[in-house]
Scaffold this motif. Structure first.
Motif, PDB file in Angstrom:
ATOM      1  N   GLN A  81      29.811  42.036  45.860  1.00  8.70           N
ATOM      2  CA  GLN A  81      29.329  43.092  44.979  1.00  8.70           C
ATOM      3  C   GLN A  81      28.211  42.580  44.073  1.00  8.70           C
ATOM      4  O   GLN A  81      27.235  43.294  43.798  1.00  8.70           O
ATOM      5  CB  GLN A  81      30.477  43.657  44.150  1.00  8.70           C
ATOM      6  CG  GLN A  81      31.493  44.442  44.955  1.00  8.70           C
ATOM      7  CD  GLN A  81      32.672  44.886  44.118  1.00  8.70           C
ATOM      8  OE1 GLN A  81      32.555  45.066  42.907  1.00  8.70           O
ATOM      9  NE2 GLN A  81      33.832  45.045  44.761  1.00  8.70           N
ATOM     10  N   ASP A 125      42.818  43.781  55.212  1.00 12.23           N
ATOM     11  CA  ASP A 125      42.014  44.114  54.041  1.00 12.23           C
ATOM     12  C   ASP A 125      40.672  43.384  54.132  1.00 12.23           C
ATOM     13  O   ASP A 125      40.624  42.147  54.203  1.00 12.23           O
ATOM     14  CB  ASP A 125      42.759  43.696  52.771  1.00 12.23           C
ATOM     15  CG  ASP A 125      42.071  44.154  51.491  1.00 12.23           C
ATOM     16  OD1 ASP A 125      40.879  44.521  51.529  1.00 12.23           O
ATOM     17  OD2 ASP A 125      42.738  44.133  50.443  1.00 12.23           O
ATOM     18  N   THR A 126      39.570  44.137  54.125  1.00 11.60           N
ATOM     19  CA  THR A 126      38.249  43.523  54.258  1.00 11.60           C
ATOM     20  C   THR A 126      37.895  42.633  53.071  1.00 11.60           C
ATOM     21  O   THR A 126      37.006  41.785  53.170  1.00 11.60           O
ATOM     22  CB  THR A 126      37.167  44.605  54.406  1.00 11.60           C
ATOM     23  OG1 THR A 126      37.193  45.477  53.266  1.00 11.60           O
ATOM     24  CG2 THR A 126      37.396  45.430  55.669  1.00 11.60           C
ATOM     25  N   ARG A 127      38.582  42.802  51.954  1.00  6.98           N
ATOM     26  CA  ARG A 127      38.308  41.965  50.780  1.00  6.98           C
ATOM     27  C   ARG A 127      38.933  40.587  50.891  1.00  6.98           C
ATOM     28  O   ARG A 127      38.743  39.742  50.001  1.00  6.98           O
ATOM     29  CB  ARG A 127      38.789  42.682  49.518  1.00  6.98           C
ATOM     30  CG  ARG A 127      37.964  43.936  49.184  1.00  6.98           C
ATOM     31  CD  ARG A 127      38.616  44.781  48.121  1.00  6.98           C
ATOM     32  NE  ARG A 127      39.906  45.287  48.585  1.00  6.98           N
ATOM     33  CZ  ARG A 127      40.664  46.126  47.883  1.00  6.98           C
ATOM     34  NH1 ARG A 127      40.263  46.541  46.697  1.00  6.98           N
ATOM     35  NH2 ARG A 127      41.817  46.549  48.367  1.00  6.98           N
ATOM     36  N   THR A 128      39.653  40.326  51.983  1.00  8.29           N
ATOM     37  CA  THR A 128      40.166  38.971  52.229  1.00  8.29           C
ATOM     38  C   THR A 128      39.148  38.123  52.977  1.00  8.29           C
ATOM     39  O   THR A 128      39.422  36.972  53.310  1.00  8.29           O
ATOM     40  CB  THR A 128      41.476  39.017  53.036  1.00  8.29           C
ATOM     41  OG1 THR A 128      41.217  39.569  54.339  1.00  8.29           O
ATOM     42  CG2 THR A 128      42.536  39.850  52.322  1.00  8.29           C
ATOM     43  N   LYS A 148      31.801  41.395  58.376  1.00  9.44           N
ATOM     44  CA  LYS A 148      33.254  41.480  58.260  1.00  9.44           C
ATOM     45  C   LYS A 148      33.861  42.019  59.552  1.00  9.44           C
ATOM     46  O   LYS A 148      34.879  41.507  60.042  1.00  9.44           O
ATOM     47  CB  LYS A 148      33.633  42.388  57.090  1.00  9.44           C
ATOM     48  CG  LYS A 148      33.379  41.822  55.704  1.00  9.44           C
ATOM     49  CD  LYS A 148      33.716  42.857  54.644  1.00  9.44           C
ATOM     50  CE  LYS A 148      33.367  42.398  53.241  1.00  9.44           C
ATOM     51  NZ  LYS A 148      34.335  41.414  52.709  1.00  9.44           N
ATOM     52  N   LEU A 194      34.182  45.548  49.518  1.00  8.10           N
ATOM     53  CA  LEU A 194      33.486  44.283  49.332  1.00  8.10           C
ATOM     54  C   LEU A 194      34.147  43.460  48.228  1.00  8.10           C
ATOM     55  O   LEU A 194      34.718  44.009  47.283  1.00  8.10           O
ATOM     56  CB  LEU A 194      32.015  44.521  48.978  1.00  8.10           C
ATOM     57  CG  LEU A 194      31.036  44.678  50.156  1.00  8.10           C
ATOM     58  CD1 LEU A 194      31.445  45.791  51.087  1.00  8.10           C
ATOM     59  CD2 LEU A 194      29.616  44.878  49.659  1.00  8.10           C
ATOM     60  N   THR A 195      34.063  42.145  48.358  1.00  6.02           N
ATOM     61  CA  THR A 195      34.617  41.250  47.348  1.00  6.02           C
ATOM     62  C   THR A 195      33.741  41.257  46.101  1.00  6.02           C
ATOM     63  O   THR A 195      32.604  41.754  46.113  1.00  6.02           O
ATOM     64  CB  THR A 195      34.706  39.814  47.884  1.00  6.02           C
ATOM     65  OG1 THR A 195      33.367  39.312  48.090  1.00  6.02           O
ATOM     66  CG2 THR A 195      35.478  39.752  49.193  1.00  6.02           C
ATOM     67  N   THR A 196      34.255  40.659  45.034  1.00  3.16           N
ATOM     68  CA  THR A 196      33.491  40.574  43.788  1.00  3.16           C
ATOM     69  C   THR A 196      32.184  39.816  43.997  1.00  3.16           C
ATOM     70  O   THR A 196      31.128  40.209  43.488  1.00  3.16           O
ATOM     71  CB  THR A 196      34.329  39.884  42.697  1.00  3.16           C
ATOM     72  OG1 THR A 196      35.536  40.615  42.499  1.00  3.16           O
ATOM     73  CG2 THR A 196      33.567  39.812  41.390  1.00  3.16           C
ATOM     74  N   ASP A 229      34.994  36.926  52.804  1.00  4.72           N
ATOM     75  CA  ASP A 229      33.820  36.871  51.942  1.00  4.72           C
ATOM     76  C   ASP A 229      32.615  36.422  52.766  1.00  4.72           C
ATOM     77  O   ASP A 229      32.638  35.353  53.379  1.00  4.72           O
ATOM     78  CB  ASP A 229      34.057  35.904  50.781  1.00  4.72           C
ATOM     79  CG  ASP A 229      33.075  36.135  49.656  1.00  4.72           C
ATOM     80  OD1 ASP A 229      33.264  37.084  48.893  1.00  4.72           O
ATOM     81  OD2 ASP A 229      32.104  35.350  49.553  1.00  4.72           O
TER      82      ASP A 229
END
Length: 219
Positions: free
Chosen positions: A105, A142-145, A128, A100-102, A147
């Motif tokens: 989170q 990358d799942t953090r790309t 996602k 997860l992104t910041t 949001d």
């Protein structure tokens, strides 16, 4: 004010469980039967059969989870819609940190530990997955790309969501809670929520199943 019904020409969604599978496999095409014959693990066989069954009822994006599969049809071009089905279940702090992104989170951190936190984490993850299907990359990306920003559900049970990619593209979508399950949909362009095909309450009353555990290897 009553919620607006879904556009008759828009998306549709359908959920089917293992109990809907025919006892025999004559409904498969020769090609599908050949693929099935090569699958030796019961879990993979059941997933394959569920996906084929629900897709034959309504063709487009398809996904499965815990003995159930859902399918979302689309009047748009291929890869215009992606869907995902997830259980509301605990996810570790490591999972949240790694995938997860910041911003996501921080959203999870505002939740009460337990059911509320589990629902939000799995909702974000599911959204996602839906967007990655629209992108055609799956979890290779990358799942953090991506949001995710979800909104609370409306009176009809659907809540809006937006998935923003680092490139700036935003995928609008919808989500809903169905008992132990979460359904998410992401699209390339904004559209009304999908209308249900079949019994719209079937998934809400469903008990998650892992029947393959009784016979992991199909011989």
């Amino acid at each position: 004010m009553q919620p607006r019904p879904a556009d008759p020409g828009g998306h549709r969604w359908l959920a089917l469980g293992e109990e809907a599978l025919p006892p025999q496999e004559q409904w498969l095409t020769p090609g599908e039967a050949a693929i099935l014959a090569r699958l030796r693990y019961t879990k993979r066989r059941t997933e394959f059969l569920l996906r084929r069954l629900v897709t034959k009822h309504a063709v487009a994006s398809v996904t499965d989870c815990a003995g159930w599969a859902i399918c979302v049809t689309s009047p748009m071009e291929p890869l215009a819609v992606g869907c995902d089905l997830e259980l509301v279940e605990p996810r570790s702090p490591g999972f949240v940190d790694d995938f997860l992104t910041t911003t996501e989170q921080r959203l999870v951190g505002l939740c009460v530990a337990g059911e509320e936190r589990d629902a939000v984490v799995n909702l974000i993850w599911s959204a996602k997955e839906s967007a990655l299907k629209v992108l055609g990359t799956g979890l290779r990306r990358d799942t953090r790309t991506l949001d995710v920003t979800p909104a609370p559900p409306r009176g009809d049970g659907w809540g809006t969501l937006a998935v923003r990619a680092v490139e700036g593209t935003v995928f609008p979508g919808w989500w809903r809670r169905e008992g132990r399950f979460l359904v998410t949909i992401a699209t390339r362009v904004a559209a009304p929520p999908p209308a249900a095909l079949g019994d719209p309450g079937a998934l809400a009353a469903a008990v998650p199943r892992h029947s393959w555990l009784d016979r992991p290897l199909y011989l």
